[in-house]
Design a protein around this motif. Sequence first.
Motif, PDB file in Angstrom:
ATOM      1  N   GLY A 149       0.925  -1.097  -0.198  1.00  0.00           N
ATOM      2  CA  GLY A 149       0.086   0.009  -0.112  1.00  0.00           C
ATOM      3  C   GLY A 149       0.755   1.161  -0.023  1.00  0.00           C
ATOM      4  N   VAL A 150       1.986   1.134   0.374  1.00  0.00           N
ATOM      5  CA  VAL A 150       3.070   2.191   0.496  1.00  0.00           C
ATOM      6  C   VAL A 150       4.219   2.240  -0.440  1.00  0.00           C
ATOM      7  CG1 VAL A 150       2.183   2.828   2.578  1.00  0.00           C
ATOM      8  CG2 VAL A 150       4.117   1.477   2.707  1.00  0.00           C
ATOM      9  N   ASN A 151       4.563   0.986  -0.739  1.00  0.00           N
ATOM     10  CA  ASN A 151       5.935   0.632  -1.538  1.00  0.00           C
ATOM     11  C   ASN A 151       5.584   0.324  -3.045  1.00  0.00           C
ATOM     12  OD1 ASN A 151       8.385   0.356  -2.097  1.00  0.00           O
ATOM     13  ND2 ASN A 151       8.897  -1.372  -0.715  1.00  0.00           N
ATOM     14  N   GLY A 152       5.166  -1.039  -2.982  1.00  0.00           N
ATOM     15  CA  GLY A 152       4.798  -1.471  -4.494  1.00  0.00           C
ATOM     16  C   GLY A 152       3.624  -1.057  -5.047  1.00  0.00           C
ATOM     17  N   LEU A 153       3.278   0.212  -5.178  1.00  0.00           N
ATOM     18  CA  LEU A 153       1.891   0.706  -5.316  1.00  0.00           C
ATOM     19  C   LEU A 153       1.176   0.077  -6.511  1.00  0.00           C
ATOM     20  CD1 LEU A 153       2.593   4.397  -4.568  1.00  0.00           C
ATOM     21  CD2 LEU A 153       1.861   2.410  -3.027  1.00  0.00           C
ATOM     22  N   ARG A 154       1.953   0.398  -7.947  1.00  0.00           N
ATOM     23  CA  ARG A 154       1.267  -0.419  -8.863  1.00  0.00           C
ATOM     24  C   ARG A 154       0.899  -1.863  -8.978  1.00  0.00           C
ATOM     25  NH1 ARG A 154       4.146   0.085 -13.632  1.00  0.00           N
ATOM     26  NH2 ARG A 154       5.973   0.537 -12.596  1.00  0.00           N
ATOM     27  N   ASN A 155       2.070  -2.789  -8.138  1.00  0.00           N
ATOM     28  CA  ASN A 155       1.622  -3.917  -8.169  1.00  0.00           C
ATOM     29  C   ASN A 155       0.614  -4.254  -7.267  1.00  0.00           C
ATOM     30  OD1 ASN A 155       2.093  -6.777  -8.269  1.00  0.00           O
ATOM     31  ND2 ASN A 155       4.142  -6.672  -7.428  1.00  0.00           N
ATOM     32  N   GLY A 156       0.335  -3.688  -6.246  1.00  0.00           N
ATOM     33  CA  GLY A 156      -0.641  -3.769  -5.225  1.00  0.00           C
ATOM     34  C   GLY A 156      -1.979  -3.308  -5.837  1.00  0.00           C
ATOM     35  N   ILE A 157      -2.135  -2.052  -6.565  1.00  0.00           N
ATOM     36  CA  ILE A 157      -3.438  -1.978  -7.158  1.00  0.00           C
ATOM     37  C   ILE A 157      -3.652  -3.111  -8.132  1.00  0.00           C
ATOM     38  CG2 ILE A 157      -4.462  -0.495  -8.665  1.00  0.00           C
ATOM     39  CD1 ILE A 157      -3.083   1.993  -7.384  1.00  0.00           C
ATOM     40  N   ALA A 158      -2.925  -3.305  -8.897  1.00  0.00           N
ATOM     41  CA  ALA A 158      -3.243  -4.254  -9.965  1.00  0.00           C
ATOM     42  C   ALA A 158      -3.703  -5.418  -9.613  1.00  0.00           C
ATOM     43  CB  ALA A 158      -1.732  -4.615 -10.967  1.00  0.00           C
ATOM     44  N   CYS A 159      -2.958  -6.053  -8.490  1.00  0.00           N
ATOM     45  CA  CYS A 159      -3.326  -7.312  -7.866  1.00  0.00           C
ATOM     46  C   CYS A 159      -4.639  -7.452  -7.330  1.00  0.00           C
ATOM     47  CB  CYS A 159      -2.210  -7.923  -6.840  1.00  0.00           C
ATOM     48  SG  CYS A 159      -0.727  -8.596  -7.657  1.00  0.00           S
ATOM     49  N   PHE A 320      -1.424 -12.117  -2.966  1.00  0.00           N
ATOM     50  CA  PHE A 320      -2.505 -11.311  -2.746  1.00  0.00           C
ATOM     51  C   PHE A 320      -3.696 -12.293  -2.578  1.00  0.00           C
ATOM     52  CE2 PHE A 320      -2.578 -12.154  -7.406  1.00  0.00           C
ATOM     53  CZ  PHE A 320      -3.809 -11.975  -7.660  1.00  0.00           C
ATOM     54  N   ILE A 321      -3.502 -13.290  -2.885  1.00  0.00           N
ATOM     55  CA  ILE A 321      -4.603 -14.327  -2.861  1.00  0.00           C
ATOM     56  C   ILE A 321      -4.707 -15.162  -1.542  1.00  0.00           C
ATOM     57  CG2 ILE A 321      -6.091 -16.186  -4.077  1.00  0.00           C
ATOM     58  CD1 ILE A 321      -4.371 -15.578  -6.511  1.00  0.00           C
ATOM     59  N   TYR A 322      -3.526 -14.912  -1.028  1.00  0.00           N
ATOM     60  CA  TYR A 322      -3.415 -15.701   0.415  1.00  0.00           C
ATOM     61  C   TYR A 322      -4.456 -15.577   1.465  1.00  0.00           C
ATOM     62  CZ  TYR A 322      -0.143 -17.463   4.001  1.00  0.00           C
ATOM     63  OH  TYR A 322       0.661 -18.145   5.053  1.00  0.00           O
ATOM     64  N   PRO A 323      -4.786 -14.319   1.696  1.00  0.00           N
ATOM     65  CA  PRO A 323      -5.802 -14.060   2.933  1.00  0.00           C
ATOM     66  C   PRO A 323      -7.142 -14.872   2.366  1.00  0.00           C
ATOM     67  CG  PRO A 323      -5.370 -12.303   1.557  1.00  0.00           C
ATOM     68  CD  PRO A 323      -4.454 -13.212   1.468  1.00  0.00           C
ATOM     69  N   ILE A 324      -7.636 -14.784   1.064  1.00  0.00           N
ATOM     70  CA  ILE A 324      -8.838 -15.424   0.802  1.00  0.00           C
ATOM     71  C   ILE A 324      -8.656 -16.884   0.717  1.00  0.00           C
ATOM     72  CG2 ILE A 324     -10.330 -15.656  -1.301  1.00  0.00           C
ATOM     73  CD1 ILE A 324      -9.880 -13.068  -0.217  1.00  0.00           C
ATOM     74  N   VAL A 325      -7.591 -17.601   0.551  1.00  0.00           N
ATOM     75  CA  VAL A 325      -7.500 -19.070   0.649  1.00  0.00           C
ATOM     76  C   VAL A 325      -7.624 -19.461   1.869  1.00  0.00           C
ATOM     77  CG1 VAL A 325      -5.875 -21.189   0.240  1.00  0.00           C
ATOM     78  CG2 VAL A 325      -6.175 -19.127  -1.482  1.00  0.00           C
TER      79      VAL A 325
END
Length: 362
Positions: A149-159, A320-325
């Motif tokens: 949310g503060v570092n890999g911004l584009r990666n986080g949004i996209a995922c 990014f799928i971890y918490p859902i699993v």
Amino acid sequence: MKGWQYEHFYLALITLFAIWMGVRRLISSDYSHQEKGSSWIFPLVLSVAFAFWLGLRPVHPAFGDTVNYAYEYNMKDIRTIGFDWNSEWLWQWLMMFCKSAGFTVHQFFLVIEVIYVLTAFFAAKRFMPNDPMLAMLFVMGSLMFYTFGVNGLRNGIACHIVLLAISLLLDDKYLLGGLLCLCAFGFHRSTMLPIVSTVAAMFFIKDFKYALIFWIASIFISLIAGGAITNFFADLGFDDRMTQYTTSKDMSLFSREGFRWDFLLYSSMPIVMGWYICLKRKIQDNWYNVICITYALCNAFWIMVIRSSYSNRFAYLSWFIYPIVIAYPLINLPVWEDQDRKTGLILLAYVSFTVFMMAVVW
């Protein structure tokens, strides 16, 4: 609030909510499955408040790439921003829109955080409508939620856009889901991996057993020929950051090279959960089957390039799928007789691990 205080406040917040919700389930074994989390209003308000708080953060090195993104935004001349279809065109469009609207860099970050947090919220709500508060706590309490949310911004949004897209695709909303996949690709091209993996899980690899075999095989492949595999993916050129990260010698935080047994152990927890639910208990649920297979395929790719610098950025393509699993069967499926107690214990252990890693190890 100073930069380092943001992380401490975040850890304190998720700890308090985890204790509150975890203890409720530990002392209320008869808490009805149908009554859980009837309202989505409170988690939505909490998500919006968190997005505003984090979006209006100071530009400080404590937030990693925030400084670089701020510099890029401030230096951009609206007259020179063009669309390069070989790059992240939607990110360019968002930056151009915010610059044209006269947004400050803090308002620009606010827009980013709103997208980042709310796409995660609506995805979690769609996956686990019975208890969106607990679902969102698992999402916000995951190891890399704050970091991306503060570092890999584009990666986080996209995922997170991909996560919402998966929930729509599983609900047969193919047009909207496909459009969101396109948007995610426009933010970060590396999301092609979870997108392709989701399609494979929905239409081709429908048995988690085969994904599990592939995941286990990827460990041996990485141990035996990890360097060659890393170079192979770097030479494909689908994402220029792949070449950068696989050849970088920066040994800063998250960038240590070598086979990351610590990351592998962390990554194995959803695999164990998927094995237990899908294979040992043989509980049939198409949504859960798809997300488990998608996670296993994406994580197997990361394992094969695990020696790369900044391997956490590749790991997030599955994490990014971890918490859902983890959370999906706890909320939606009849796994244990005393499910509320086990859910409370898992939640407390889950958040405790995040707090320990961020506050002590890192």
